[in-house]
Design an enzyme around this catalytic site. Structure first.
Site, short mmCIF file in Angstrom:
data_model
loop_
_atom_site.label_atom_id
_atom_site.label_comp_id
_atom_site.label_asym_id
_atom_site.label_seq_id
_atom_site.Cartn_x
_atom_site.Cartn_y
_atom_site.Cartn_z
CD GLN A 1 16.30 17.91 17.72
OE1 GLN A 1 16.29 19.11 17.94
NE2 GLN A 1 15.60 17.05 18.46
NE ARG B 1 18.83 19.84 21.20
CZ ARG B 1 18.38 20.90 20.52
NH1 ARG B 1 17.20 20.86 19.95
NH2 ARG B 1 19.12 21.98 20.38
CG ASP C 1 12.37 18.95 10.81
OD1 ASP C 1 11.54 19.59 11.47
OD2 ASP C 1 13.49 19.41 10.49
CB CYS D 1 13.82 18.02 15.51
SG CYS D 1 13.07 18.96 14.17
CG HIS E 1 19.50 20.90 14.80
ND1 HIS E 1 20.22 21.45 15.85
CD2 HIS E 1 18.19 21.04 15.15
CE1 HIS E 1 19.38 21.89 16.77
NE2 HIS E 1 18.14 21.64 16.38
NE ARG F 1 18.43 27.23 16.18
CZ ARG F 1 17.34 26.54 16.57
NH1 ARG F 1 16.15 27.11 16.51
NH2 ARG F 1 17.46 25.31 17.02
N1 NVA Z 1 14.40 21.82 9.93
C1 NVA Z 1 13.86 22.72 10.94
C2 NVA Z 1 14.34 22.32 12.28
C3 NVA Z 1 13.85 23.18 13.42
C4 NVA Z 1 14.39 22.75 14.76
C5 NVA Z 1 14.28 24.13 10.60
O1 NVA Z 1 15.45 24.35 10.25
O2 NVA Z 1 13.45 25.03 10.66
N1 CP Z 2 14.38 21.24 17.90
C1 CP Z 2 14.83 22.50 18.08
O1 CP Z 2 15.99 22.82 17.84
O2 CP Z 2 13.90 23.34 18.60
P1 CP Z 2 14.02 24.94 18.65
O3 CP Z 2 14.03 25.42 17.22
O4 CP Z 2 12.80 25.39 19.39
O5 CP Z 2 15.28 25.31 19.35
#
Ligand code: NVA
Ligand code: CP
Length: 307
Positions: free
Chosen positions: A134, A294, A226, A266, A131, A104
């Site tokens: 997801q 997931r 989101d 998500c 992502h 990540r």
């Molecule tokens: N769009 C959000 C998704 C978190 C799972 C982010 O990148 O913070």
């Molecule tokens: N939806 C998701 O990826 O959650 P986290 O950021 O908690 O991993």
């Protein structure tokens, strides 16, 4: 030697492979903790997180464990990709010890570099741009609700962010119609939109960008939303709260959607901002089922990468 595969954006998987992942994920869900093939037995996966996580970390660690392997989780301060050491050198070290990298990162190019410079599979666990895990969990959850047959139209309400991009690519691959309803100035990046549009030509998916959330809902099978401010954009949060105010998924908006349309997120959700609690906790919400899925879908991804 067999060419290694990565999951970076979902573009690298064919529609048939995506459908196979969804089928396999349902098998993993049914057979959880018994009869599971130990496809990752005696293998180690490294999880690298430059950003916080609950769902992704827990589901990948659990998936790897239940598939017979061992997971090591590292945070960015421990690794320092691009600071302590280049992505290339991180990749060239990790491939000597472990079998899988799950990363990540902020920049999408970081996961691309990890993939380019290592001989082991790399899975994108969220970047600023995509992502994919997801989106796969969403597809699996939609299938559980509607089955594979119904012609689906997905409407994403809010920011054209990483999750939106991945759902758009997923829809383009699987031939599902997709509309993003966002405020002016928050449309998908042209290169992502063009890439998805090129994929959609083959599947027959209709992709659209709208600035009218209510109008976009006509014929919707599922709504998705989101956070308005993604990780890394915190400085913009005040401006975004104003710009997105008319894009909240609330009861009033849900009433304009077809009665059988479901809603997802998500997670983590900012209740009272992009979605209200009465919607997120309603019977129409599939967000927590998607969070559960997931685990199963990521096992199926690992299965595909290692079989
Ligand atoms: N769009 C959000 C998704 C978190 C799972 C982010 O990148 O913070
Ligand atoms: N939806 C998701 O990826 O959650 P986290 O950021 O908690 O991993």
């Amino acid at each position: 030697m067999k060419q290694k595969r990565d999951l970076l954006s979902l573009v690298e998987f064919s529609p048939e492979e995506i459908r196979a992942i969804l089928t396999r994920a349902k098998e993993f869900k049914r057979s959880r903790l018994h009869k599971e093939r130990k496809i990752f037995s005696n293998k180690t996966g490294v999880l690298i997180f430059e950003k916080p996580s609950l769902r992704t970390r827990i589901t990948f660690e659990t998936a790897i464990h239940e598939l017979g392997g061992h997971a090591i989780t590292l945070t960015s301060d421990m690794v320092g990709i691009g600071k302590r050491e280049s992505a290339e050198d991180v990749a060239r070290n990790l491939e000597r010890w472990v079998h899988l990298i799950v990363a990540r990162t902020y920049s999408h190019s970081t996961v691309e570099q990890l993939a380019e410079y290592s001989s082991i599979p790399v899975i994108n666990a969220l970047t600023d741009t995509f992502h994919p895990c997801q989106a796969l969990a969403f597809a699996m959850t939609l299938d559980e609700y509607y089955g594979g047959k119904k012609k689906k139209k997905i409407v994403f309400i809010g920011d054209s962010n990483n999750v939106c991009n991945s759902i758009m690519v997923l829809c383009a691959k699987l031939g599902l119609d997709f509309t993003v309803a966002c405020p002016p100035g928050y449309e998908p990046a042209p290169q992502v939109l063009n890439m998805a549009a090129a994929i959609a030509v083959k599947s027959g998916a209709h992709l659209a960008v709208s600035h009218d959330p209510a109008g976009a809902l006509a014929g919707a099978t599922a709504l998705y939303t989101d956070v308005w401010t993604s990780m890394g954009q915190e400085k913009e949060s005040e401006k975004r709260a104003k710009d997105f105010a008319a894009f909240q998924v609330n009861k009033k908006l849900m009433a304009l959607a077809p009665a059988d349309a479901v809603v997802s997120h998500c997670l983590p959700a900012h209740r009272g901002e992009e979605i209200t609690s009465d919607v997120l906790d309603s019977e129409r919400s599939i967000a927590f089922d998607e969070a559960e899925n997931r685990l199963h879908v990521q096992k199926a991804v690992i299965d595909l990468l290692f079989s």
